[in-house]
Design a protein around this motif. Structure first.
Motif, PDB file in Angstrom:
ATOM      1  N   VAL A 120       0.916  -6.586  -5.682  1.00 42.75           N
ATOM      2  CA  VAL A 120       1.407  -7.184  -4.521  1.00 42.75           C
ATOM      3  C   VAL A 120      -0.079  -6.687  -3.507  1.00 42.75           C
ATOM      4  O   VAL A 120      -0.916  -6.324  -3.666  1.00 42.75           O
ATOM      5  CB  VAL A 120       2.878  -6.995  -3.737  1.00 42.75           C
ATOM      6  CG1 VAL A 120       4.166  -6.700  -4.647  1.00 42.75           C
ATOM      7  CG2 VAL A 120       2.008  -4.660  -3.543  1.00 42.75           C
TER       8      VAL A 120
ATOM      9  N   SER B  63      -0.932  -6.774   0.620  1.00 37.52           N
ATOM     10  CA  SER B  63      -0.672  -5.624   1.742  1.00 37.52           C
ATOM     11  C   SER B  63       0.403  -6.239   2.578  1.00 37.52           C
ATOM     12  O   SER B  63       1.285  -5.694   2.729  1.00 37.52           O
ATOM     13  CB  SER B  63      -2.167  -4.539   2.562  1.00 37.52           C
ATOM     14  OG  SER B  63      -2.298  -6.068   3.556  1.00 37.52           O
TER      15      SER B  63
ATOM     16  N   LYS C  84       3.679  -6.490   0.528  1.00 42.47           N
ATOM     17  CA  LYS C  84       4.370  -5.062   0.163  1.00 42.47           C
ATOM     18  C   LYS C  84       5.184  -4.713   1.724  1.00 42.47           C
ATOM     19  O   LYS C  84       6.528  -3.931   1.920  1.00 42.47           O
ATOM     20  CB  LYS C  84       3.154  -3.446   0.177  1.00 42.47           C
ATOM     21  CG  LYS C  84       3.683  -2.552  -0.239  1.00 42.47           C
ATOM     22  CD  LYS C  84       2.028  -1.189  -0.581  1.00 42.47           C
ATOM     23  CE  LYS C  84       3.081  -0.080  -1.658  1.00 42.47           C
ATOM     24  NZ  LYS C  84       2.312   1.093  -1.550  1.00 42.47           N
TER      25      LYS C  84
ATOM     26  N   SER D 211       9.092  -3.640   2.698  1.00 43.43           N
ATOM     27  CA  SER D 211       9.248  -2.156   2.358  1.00 43.43           C
ATOM     28  C   SER D 211      10.740  -2.348   3.528  1.00 43.43           C
ATOM     29  O   SER D 211      11.113  -1.961   4.459  1.00 43.43           O
ATOM     30  CB  SER D 211       7.939  -0.922   2.966  1.00 43.43           C
ATOM     31  OG  SER D 211       8.258  -0.242   3.427  1.00 43.43           O
TER      32      SER D 211
ATOM     33  N   LEU E  91       8.599   0.365  -5.694  1.00 43.51           N
ATOM     34  CA  LEU E  91       7.112  -0.240  -4.777  1.00 43.51           C
ATOM     35  C   LEU E  91       6.075   0.702  -4.743  1.00 43.51           C
ATOM     36  O   LEU E  91       4.902  -0.273  -4.544  1.00 43.51           O
ATOM     37  CB  LEU E  91       7.919  -0.567  -3.615  1.00 43.51           C
ATOM     38  CG  LEU E  91       7.482  -1.465  -2.721  1.00 43.51           C
ATOM     39  CD1 LEU E  91       5.960  -3.243  -2.662  1.00 43.51           C
ATOM     40  CD2 LEU E  91       7.423  -1.760  -1.347  1.00 43.51           C
TER      41      LEU E  91
ATOM     42  N   VAL F 106      -1.913  -2.849  -5.037  1.00 43.41           N
ATOM     43  CA  VAL F 106      -2.289  -3.497  -4.759  1.00 43.41           C
ATOM     44  C   VAL F 106      -3.029  -4.402  -4.105  1.00 43.41           C
ATOM     45  O   VAL F 106      -4.203  -3.948  -4.294  1.00 43.41           O
ATOM     46  CB  VAL F 106      -1.401  -2.845  -2.871  1.00 43.41           C
ATOM     47  CG1 VAL F 106      -1.845  -3.552  -1.748  1.00 43.41           C
ATOM     48  CG2 VAL F 106      -0.383  -1.818  -3.369  1.00 43.41           C
TER      49      VAL F 106
ATOM     50  N   ILE G 198      10.551  -7.235  -6.459  1.00 39.50           N
ATOM     51  CA  ILE G 198      10.060  -5.537  -6.738  1.00 39.50           C
ATOM     52  C   ILE G 198      10.773  -4.928  -8.186  1.00 39.50           C
ATOM     53  O   ILE G 198       9.615  -4.793  -8.878  1.00 39.50           O
ATOM     54  CB  ILE G 198      10.775  -4.077  -5.670  1.00 39.50           C
ATOM     55  CG1 ILE G 198      10.209  -4.276  -4.427  1.00 39.50           C
ATOM     56  CG2 ILE G 198      10.324  -2.692  -6.749  1.00 39.50           C
ATOM     57  CD1 ILE G 198      10.937  -3.494  -3.385  1.00 39.50           C
TER      58      ILE G 198
END
Length: 209
Positions: A194, A196, A199, A203, A42, A47, A184
Motif C-alpha cells: 500500500v 501512505s 493506508k 484506516s 493493515l 508501505v 485490506i
C-alpha cells in the motif's frame, strides 16, 4: 416469557423483511475479517510508493477463467451475487436482478452489471503483481476465495476505475467498513503493498466500522 419470545420473533421477522425489501443480494463475496483483524493486517502490509505502469496490460491477467461446466468466473459471480437468477445452457443469466452495494442500486440487465476487481488490476500492478507470472496473475484476477470479486453497477465500477481508497470510495458510506476490510484482506492474502495515502484512507474507513 412466551409472549416476549413471540414478540421478539415477530420483530426480527419484520426487520428481516424490511432489510430484504430495502435491497440485498442473495449472496456476497466471503465475509472479510473483522475490524480488529483488518487493522492488524493493515499494519503488516508493506508501505511503499506505487510502482510504474510500464508493461501493464489487462491481457497479462487472463480472465474470465472457466470454473465449472460452461460457467466462467464472471458468470459464477453473477449467479452468486444476484437475486432470482436463472441461467441458460451457456450459463449466461436469462433473468435475475443484482443489488449494487457500492451505489445502492438494483440492476436487472446482466449486461449492465460489472464484476469489480475490488483491488483493480492496474492498482495491483503498481502494488506488486508486475513481478508475477501470468499464471499467478490469472489466479488473482479470478479469485473467488477472498473479497476480490463482486457484482456492481457498471456506473459505479467505471467511476471507481483503477483508483485506490485514497481517490475513490463507494458512495454508499454504510459499506465503507466492509469495503476497507475486504481491500485490506485481498492485499494481505496476496502480499501486495500500500502507499501512505492509501493506508491512511483505509484506516479512516475502518473508523466507520
Amino acid at each position: 416469557m412466551r409472549r416476549l419470545a413471540i414478540a421478539l420473533t415477530t420483530t426480527l421477522s419484520t426487520v428481516t423483511l424490511v432489510l430484504a425489501s430495502a435491497g440485498t443480494a442473495a449472496a456476497y463475496p466471503p465475509d472479510p475479517p473483522g475490524a480488529a483483524t483488518a487493522r492488524q493486517q493493515l499494519s503488516e502490509l508493506a508501505v511503499r510508493a506505487e510502482g510504474s505502469m510500464s508493461g501493464y496490460d489487462r491481457d497479462r491477467f487472463p480472465h474470465w477463467s472457466n470454473r465449472t461446466g460452461t460457467c466462467d468466473t464472471r458468470e459464477t459471480v453473477l449467479k452468486r451475487d444476484g437475486s432470482g437468477v436463472s441461467v441458460g445452457p451457456d450459463c449466461y443469466p436469462d433473468s435475475g436482478s443484482w443489488y449494487s452495494v457500492y451505489d445502492q442500486r438494483w440492476v436487472s440487465d446482466p449486461s449492465e452489471v460489472h464484476i469489480d476487481h475490488v483491488v483493480p488490476l492496474a492498482e495491483s500492478w503498481r502494488s506488486g503483481t508486475a513481478g508475477w507470472s501470468d499464471a499467478k496473475r490469472e489466479d488473482f484476477a479470478n479469485d473467488l476465495s477472498t473479497q476480490q470479486l463482486i457484482a456492481v453497477s457498471g456506473t459505479s465500477n467505471m467511476a471507481k476505475s483503477d483508483d485506490d481508497p485514497a481517490a475513490w470510495q463507494p458512495s454508499n458510506t454504510g459499506y465503507h467498513c466492509v469495503y476497507a476490510r475486504g481491500w485490506i484482506n485481498v492485499k494481505h492474502v496476496w502480499g501486495l503493498s500500500v502507499d501512505s495515502a492509501e493506508k491512511n484512507a483505509l484506516s479512516g474507513m475502518l473508523d466507520d466500522c
